[in-house]
Design a protein around this motif. Structure first.
Motif, short mmCIF file in Angstrom:
data_model
loop_
_atom_site.label_atom_id
_atom_site.label_comp_id
_atom_site.label_asym_id
_atom_site.label_seq_id
_atom_site.Cartn_x
_atom_site.Cartn_y
_atom_site.Cartn_z
N ALA A 155 0.83 -1.41 -0.04
CA ALA A 155 -0.09 -0.06 -0.06
C ALA A 155 0.76 1.24 0.01
CB ALA A 155 -1.00 0.05 1.08
N VAL A 156 0.56 2.07 -0.56
CA VAL A 156 0.92 3.54 -0.79
C VAL A 156 0.45 4.36 0.45
CG1 VAL A 156 1.31 5.89 -2.01
CG2 VAL A 156 1.49 3.57 -3.12
N PRO A 157 1.17 4.45 1.20
CA PRO A 157 0.78 5.45 2.52
C PRO A 157 -0.20 6.88 1.96
CG PRO A 157 3.11 5.11 2.82
CD PRO A 157 2.81 4.89 1.37
N SER A 158 -1.11 6.78 2.88
CA SER A 158 -2.02 7.97 2.55
C SER A 158 -1.38 9.23 3.06
CB SER A 158 -3.54 7.80 3.19
OG SER A 158 -3.33 7.95 4.71
N GLU A 159 -2.04 10.62 2.23
CA GLU A 159 -1.35 11.73 2.87
C GLU A 159 -1.77 11.97 4.48
OE1 GLU A 159 -2.79 16.28 2.10
OE2 GLU A 159 -2.91 15.14 0.50
N HIS A 160 -2.83 11.63 5.02
CA HIS A 160 -3.05 11.51 6.24
C HIS A 160 -2.13 10.76 7.06
CE1 HIS A 160 -7.08 13.43 5.79
NE2 HIS A 160 -6.65 14.06 6.69
N GLN A 191 1.05 9.95 6.17
CA GLN A 191 2.27 10.61 6.00
C GLN A 191 2.27 11.70 7.02
OE1 GLN A 191 3.28 11.51 1.95
NE2 GLN A 191 3.08 9.27 1.33
N LEU A 192 1.26 12.64 7.07
CA LEU A 192 1.23 13.60 7.92
C LEU A 192 1.38 13.19 9.46
CD1 LEU A 192 0.93 16.72 8.69
CD2 LEU A 192 -1.37 16.34 8.31
N GLY A 193 0.40 12.19 9.85
CA GLY A 193 0.33 11.53 10.83
C GLY A 193 1.72 11.13 11.53
N MET A 194 2.16 10.30 10.56
CA MET A 194 3.73 9.81 11.08
C MET A 194 4.56 10.96 11.20
SD MET A 194 5.14 7.17 11.81
CE MET A 194 4.23 5.80 11.28
N SER A 195 4.52 12.13 10.67
CA SER A 195 5.45 13.48 10.79
C SER A 195 4.88 13.99 12.31
CB SER A 195 5.13 14.24 9.69
OG SER A 195 5.99 15.48 10.19
N VAL A 196 3.79 14.05 12.60
CA VAL A 196 3.29 14.78 13.75
C VAL A 196 3.57 14.00 14.77
CG1 VAL A 196 1.15 15.51 15.06
CG2 VAL A 196 1.48 16.19 12.63
N ARG A 197 3.33 12.40 14.62
CA ARG A 197 3.49 11.42 15.78
C ARG A 197 5.02 11.60 16.27
NH1 ARG A 197 1.65 5.06 15.06
NH2 ARG A 197 2.12 4.37 17.05
N ARG A 198 5.79 11.48 14.99
CA ARG A 198 7.24 11.58 15.32
C ARG A 198 7.62 12.68 16.15
NH1 ARG A 198 10.37 7.61 13.45
NH2 ARG A 198 9.52 6.24 12.18
N GLN A 218 -2.20 2.12 11.65
CA GLN A 218 -2.40 2.87 10.67
C GLN A 218 -3.64 3.79 11.05
OE1 GLN A 218 -3.31 0.67 6.90
NE2 GLN A 218 -4.22 2.63 6.01
N LEU A 219 -4.76 3.30 11.61
CA LEU A 219 -5.72 3.92 12.06
C LEU A 219 -5.26 5.19 13.00
CD1 LEU A 219 -8.71 4.51 12.34
CD2 LEU A 219 -8.71 3.10 14.49
N ILE A 220 -4.74 4.82 14.09
CA ILE A 220 -4.06 5.88 14.84
C ILE A 220 -3.12 6.71 14.36
CG2 ILE A 220 -4.82 4.74 17.13
CD1 ILE A 220 -1.63 4.30 17.56
N GLY A 280 -2.87 12.33 12.43
CA GLY A 280 -2.76 12.97 10.79
C GLY A 280 -3.97 13.68 10.74
N THR A 281 -4.74 13.59 11.45
CA THR A 281 -6.11 14.19 11.55
C THR A 281 -6.42 15.21 12.48
OG1 THR A 281 -7.43 12.79 9.97
CG2 THR A 281 -8.71 14.28 11.10
N VAL A 282 -6.52 14.69 13.86
CA VAL A 282 -6.70 15.31 14.86
C VAL A 282 -5.65 16.45 15.61
CG1 VAL A 282 -7.51 15.71 17.47
CG2 VAL A 282 -8.61 14.14 15.75
N TRP A 283 -4.54 15.57 15.64
CA TRP A 283 -3.21 16.36 16.23
C TRP A 283 -2.67 17.49 15.14
CZ3 TRP A 283 0.06 16.86 20.53
CH2 TRP A 283 -0.50 16.19 21.47
N ALA A 284 -3.04 17.16 13.92
CA ALA A 284 -2.61 18.19 12.92
C ALA A 284 -3.48 19.18 12.52
CB ALA A 284 -2.44 17.25 11.44
#
Length: 135
Positions: A5-10, A12-19, A43-45, A51-55
């Motif tokens: 699977a290609v990571p979704s935009e959410h 990718q953003l979520g991983m950046s914020v999470r890190r 993936q969900l979290i 990628g949604t709430v924290w961003a």
């Protein structure tokens, strides 16, 4: 993420914020520990929470950190409280901020929940200080 699977935009953003909030070491441990069973949850979290709430732009990371710790304390999520206390080094939430949030927990969620969260916060801050002193 599924291997193909290609990571979704959410995601990718979520991983950046999470890190940026939890730190690379924590996220790497969680990612490396994922199995076929819990990979969909990871993936969900990553997409939804990070990628949604924290961003979202409405609150600062500091403010989100304070709210998150208060909610986790009210729910009695001890390990998550400790994890997010450690993350305050990255979010800018101060000990005073967390004290005030836990005071709110006492009134709106109960003294026992707040008392226990204060205990966890104190232990976690002491652990953080020990690790800093070792460096």
């Amino acid at each position: 993420m599924a291997d193909n699977a290609v990571p979704s935009e959410h995601y990718q953003l979520g991983m950046s914020v999470r890190r940026s909030v939890l730190g690379d070491a924590h996220v790497d441990r969680a990612s490396n520990a994922a199995t076929d069973f819990d990979a969909p949850f990871q993936q969900l979290i990553t997409e939804a929470a990070w990628g949604t709430v924290w961003a979202r732009p409405g609150l600062t990371r500091r403010e989100r950190s304070i709210v998150t710790i208060a909610l986790l304390a009210a729910l009695g999520q001890d390990e998550e409280v400790a994890m997010h206390i450690r993350a305050t080094e990255n979010t800018g939430a101060t000990r005073e901020d967390i004290c005030e949030a836990l005071m709110h927990v006492a009134i709106y969620a109960g003294i026992p929940a707040s008392n226990h969260a204060f205990k966890i916060a104190k232990q976690t801050y002491a652990e953080m200080e020990r690790k800093k002193a070792e460096k």
